[in-house]
Enzyme design. Structure first.
Site, mmCIF file in Angstrom:
data_model
loop_
_atom_site.group_PDB
_atom_site.id
_atom_site.type_symbol
_atom_site.label_atom_id
_atom_site.label_comp_id
_atom_site.label_asym_id
_atom_site.label_seq_id
_atom_site.Cartn_x
_atom_site.Cartn_y
_atom_site.Cartn_z
ATOM 1 N N SER A 263 -2.310 43.518 -90.857
ATOM 2 C CA SER A 263 -1.481 42.833 -91.850
ATOM 3 C C SER A 263 -2.057 41.465 -92.158
ATOM 4 O O SER A 263 -2.681 40.836 -91.297
ATOM 5 C CB SER A 263 -0.049 42.666 -91.335
ATOM 6 O OG SER A 263 0.007 41.662 -90.337
ATOM 7 N N ASP A 264 -1.857 41.015 -93.393
ATOM 8 C CA ASP A 264 -2.093 39.606 -93.650
ATOM 9 C C ASP A 264 -1.023 38.830 -92.896
ATOM 10 O O ASP A 264 0.037 39.361 -92.557
ATOM 11 C CB ASP A 264 -2.036 39.307 -95.146
ATOM 12 C CG ASP A 264 -2.808 38.042 -95.507
ATOM 13 O OD1 ASP A 264 -3.079 37.225 -94.600
ATOM 14 O OD2 ASP A 264 -3.132 37.866 -96.688
ATOM 15 N N TRP A 265 -1.279 37.559 -92.632
ATOM 16 C CA TRP A 265 -0.390 36.759 -91.782
ATOM 17 C C TRP A 265 0.944 36.546 -92.512
ATOM 18 O O TRP A 265 1.007 35.843 -93.510
ATOM 19 C CB TRP A 265 -1.067 35.448 -91.433
ATOM 20 C CG TRP A 265 -1.905 35.495 -90.187
ATOM 21 C CD1 TRP A 265 -1.843 34.625 -89.136
ATOM 22 C CD2 TRP A 265 -2.934 36.438 -89.843
ATOM 23 N NE1 TRP A 265 -2.758 34.974 -88.158
ATOM 24 C CE2 TRP A 265 -3.434 36.084 -88.570
ATOM 25 C CE3 TRP A 265 -3.466 37.562 -90.463
ATOM 26 C CZ2 TRP A 265 -4.440 36.809 -87.915
ATOM 27 C CZ3 TRP A 265 -4.477 38.284 -89.823
ATOM 28 C CH2 TRP A 265 -4.943 37.906 -88.572
#
Length: 744
Positions: A263-265
């Site tokens: 996932s992106d942050w």
């Protein structure tokens, strides 16, 4: 006899001890990877599996300590290894050994049009990451340049899917040859920063497959990327970090991706969607546990305790969990558990040389009327440099790609050093004041750029000095502050900020020998272009920025860069803006913004060619200090059948007096088709180096895939029989020779 029995006893005991100490299968690198993964999986408890699929700190996820499986360490970014932060804070860790070499931004890399240079980039970055103990580099980015106001375009590889695909593959291979995983991002349709968490992209399948997916597909199937990062935005009303169509159907089933989706942050929003929709490893979630600073904050992630509880209640089996764990284990075994990869190297001479070479090769000479460049000391010894970007550090800022560098050569310092070696004097004038700050995420430039003079005073000083100078170099453009080339914000318009247009016009009137060096990762409007004899596109060039710029300006290096995206004359010439298809429409009942890609496949030069809109500078454009002539192109066959390839031969001659490189660009046209197609599309290119007077025959081959469009109704690629045209030239708007051929 007793001695023999004693030796036998010792031998048996030793054999027994050896057997007991035998390396577990999952640690034995001589055993095939899949067997190792399955062996490790069979030994893990459900809790250990859960621990493996979410973060334990800002940039690391937990291994399995009981089994000796190490933690996984990730880091930004695509242009250099980001400095370390504290375990659970964005503040700097305060280390003294985490300065790096900043390589040029990926727009510059794409502008080299050279896959070999891309491999050098990835390999050099991989060595730095390996030295720093990083297992995953969060990059490269291959989102398509849809609008010139996207704040993050500088991190990507331009507007054309074919160019981006050809340039990303060697980067990945170079990086991963060091045992460091590429995490290709942001998958997918992340083409603007404004409303990036709430934008729901509406797009037809043909456009998706022809424009926005090819570079990602190449990264997976040709580059062998070990991880992929999801995007923040939504598609079909599902966030792309857990989007079933994109992650399960396309990435994993259609393309056969066996790595981990990260996932992106802060890109994860729902436990059940994360379980079923293809996410494998969760980072940066702002769950309540984390925001309140609980000691077990990471256990509150969507794929942590909430997931474990659903399994405990019997609502989910471990089927999905085991698939995620397999993928993360593959990632760990390919990186953190690869003990053969060596130590790497940091801030080496070779890495600085690589950064300078990449910058030199990516700088684009946009205009050079009257051969103002390269600067010739016999035409005068006095040089005036004007502009804030000549002195401002550009490695700090821009978002997650911000770096802490060992050193950064400014354009002014690079020009001064080169001029000194030629016996020339350099003076400086500020010209304009932009962003005088110098800090991002705890990294401080140490520069004091404050200047309280008015714009009129600054221009007056620059003009007065320009009238006395033999050569004037204006260094401006954008910077990496919010609202310019920066993550989490888009630009307000196409024009350069801080009143730079006024400065350039005044300088052009004061001195006819003006050179404008535009530093940016985006196109900017240039209403003064016809007033300025020489214009250079210099990008964000990293640690060796000033040296690369000086190498080009003084002719130590002959420029060979080509634009990876179109420079429109005005923002309204860009399709997303012409069709009012940016930034989208907010829904009345929620914070979701629907953004329809109304232009379809007509992105960049496809739009300009088809709609006959003349750009300021075309895709693929880039001049040289020498001249090249294209001979007549020929084909090895003019009638091809299904499954065959056609090979074109194009003679190219250096007709000038300086050695240099030219990029032969191949565009394919399908003038008679049952579906609308662009006037032409890039389907091949080759960069060739030629001595003065030298001719080389460049060969480029294409097959059915270069002739195909995506049939969304039947979900297949179709090449319709008929006549096609192959066009060759040094840019998309400068076709030198064509060949017609027919597909049976």
């Amino acid at each position: 006899m007793k001695r023999a029995i004693g030796l036998l006893t010792i031998a048996v005991a030793a054999a027994s001890a050896t057997s007991m100490a035998r390396t577990p299968a999952y640690k034995d690198t001589s055993i095939p990877l899949e067997q190792r993964v399955e062996d490790a999986l069979s030994r893990m408890t459900t809790q250990e599996k859960i621990n493996l699929i979410h973060a334990q700190s800002k940039f690391s996820s937990r291994g399995v300590p009981r089994l000796g499986i190490p933690d996984l360490w990730t880091d930004d970014g695509p242009h250099g290894v980001r400095p370390d932060v504290l375990w659970d804070e964005w503040d700097q860790a305060g280390q003294t050994n985490d300065s790096c070499v900043a390589f040029p931004a990926l727009t510059c890399l794409a502008a080299t049009w050279n896959p070999a240079t891309s491999y050098l980039y990835g390999f050099s970055l991989g060595e730095e990451a390996r030295y720093r103990g990083k297992d995953v580099i969060l990059g490269p980015g291959v989102n398509i340049y849809r609008t010139p106001v996207n704040g993050r375009n500088f991190e990507y590889m331009g507007e054309d899917p074919y160019l981006a695909a050809k340039m990303v593959v060697p980067y990945i291979k170079g990086l991963q040859s060091n045992g460091v995983a590429a995490c290709v991002k942001h998958f997918a349709l992340n083409n603007n920063e404004v409303n990036r968490h709430t934008t729901n992209v509406i797009i037809d399948d043909r456009t998706l497959y022809e424009i926005y997916l090819p570079a990602f597909k190449a990264a997976v199937q040709e580059g062998g990327a070990w991880s992929i990062m999801g995007a923040y935005n939504l598609y079909r009303d599902e966030h792309l970090c857990h989007n079933s169509r994109m992650l399960n159907d396309i990435l994993k089933k259609e393309w056969g991706f066996d790595g981990a989706v990260i996932s992106d942050w802060g890109g994860t929003h729902d436990t059940k969607q994360a379980i079923t929709n293809g996410l494998d490893l969760e980072f940066g979630s702002w769950t309540n546990g984390l925001s309140t600073g609980a000691s077990n904050a990471y256990d509150s992630y969507y794929m942590a305790r909430p997931y474990f509880n659903l399994i405990s209640k019997g609502e989910y089996s471990t089927k999905e969990l085991d698939d995620k764990v397999r993928r993360v284990l593959r990632l760990i075994m390919r990186t953190a558990m690869d003990h053969s990869k060596g130590e790497g190297s940091l801030c080496s001479e070779e890495h600085y040389e690589a950064a300078r070479r990449i910058g030199n090769e990516g700088i684009v000479l946009l205009r050079n009327e009257g051969r103002v460049l390269p600067i010739n000391p016999t035409k005068g010894k006095r040089i005036l440099v004007v502009g804030e970007n000549a002195i401002k550090m550009m490695t700090v800022g821009g978002g997650s790609s911000s770096l802490k560098v060992q050193h950064e050569i400014s354009p002014l310092d690079g020009i001064r050093e080169a001029a000194k070696n030629l016996g020339m004097d350099v003076e400086y004038a500020r010209g304009y004041v932009g962003d005088v700050s110098g800090e991002y995420n705890g990294v401080v430039t140490g520069q004091n750029l404050k200047d309280d003079r008015s714009p009129a005073e600054l221009i007056a000083e620059a003009v007065a000095k320009a009238k006395e100078a033999d050569h004037v170099i204006f260094v401006g453009g954008l910077n990496k502050s919010s609202g310019q080339d920066c993550e989490d914000s888009d630009r307000a318009g196409l024009e350069p900020p801080y009143g730079q247009d006024d400065v350039i016009v005044a300088l052009a009137k004061a001195n006819p020998g003006l050179t404008v060096v535009n530093i940016s990762g985006n196109a900017v409007a240039m209403p003064w272009a016809d007033m300025v004899p020489s214009i250079v596109q210099a990008w964000f060039l990293g640690s060796e920025a000033g040296n690369s710029i000086a190498d080009i300006l003084f002719g130590k290096v002959n420029p060979s860069g080509k634009l990876p995206f179109t420079f429109p004359v005005r923002l309204a010439d860009s399709p997303a803006h012409k069709l009012n298809a940016y930034p989208g429409t907010k829904r009345a009942d929620s914070n979701i913004v629907d953004l329809e890609y109304k232009e379809g496949i007509l992105v960049g030069y496809r739009w300009h060619d088809t709609k006959k809109i003349k750009p300021q500078f075309a895709f693929g454009h880039g001049l040289s200090y020498t001249d090249f002539k294209f001979g007549k192109a020929t084909a090895d066959k003019t009638l091809i059948s299904e499954g065959e390839t056609v090979t074109f031969t194009v003679p190219v001659t250096n007709t000038g007096s300086m050695a240099g490189a030219e990029v032969i660009q191949l565009y394919v046209s399908d003038p008679k088709c049952t579906v609308p197609r662009p006037v032409k599309e890039l389907k091949g290119f080759s960069k060739v180096f030629l001595q003065p007077g030298e001719t080389k025959e460049v060969k480029i081959s294409i097959g059915r895939d270069a002739l195909s469009y995506f049939d969304a109704e039947n979900h297949e690629w179709v090449a319709e029989p008929g006549q096609f045209t192959a066009s060759f030239g040094p840019s998309s708007d400068n076709i030198a020779t064509t060949v017609k051929f027919t597909l049976k």
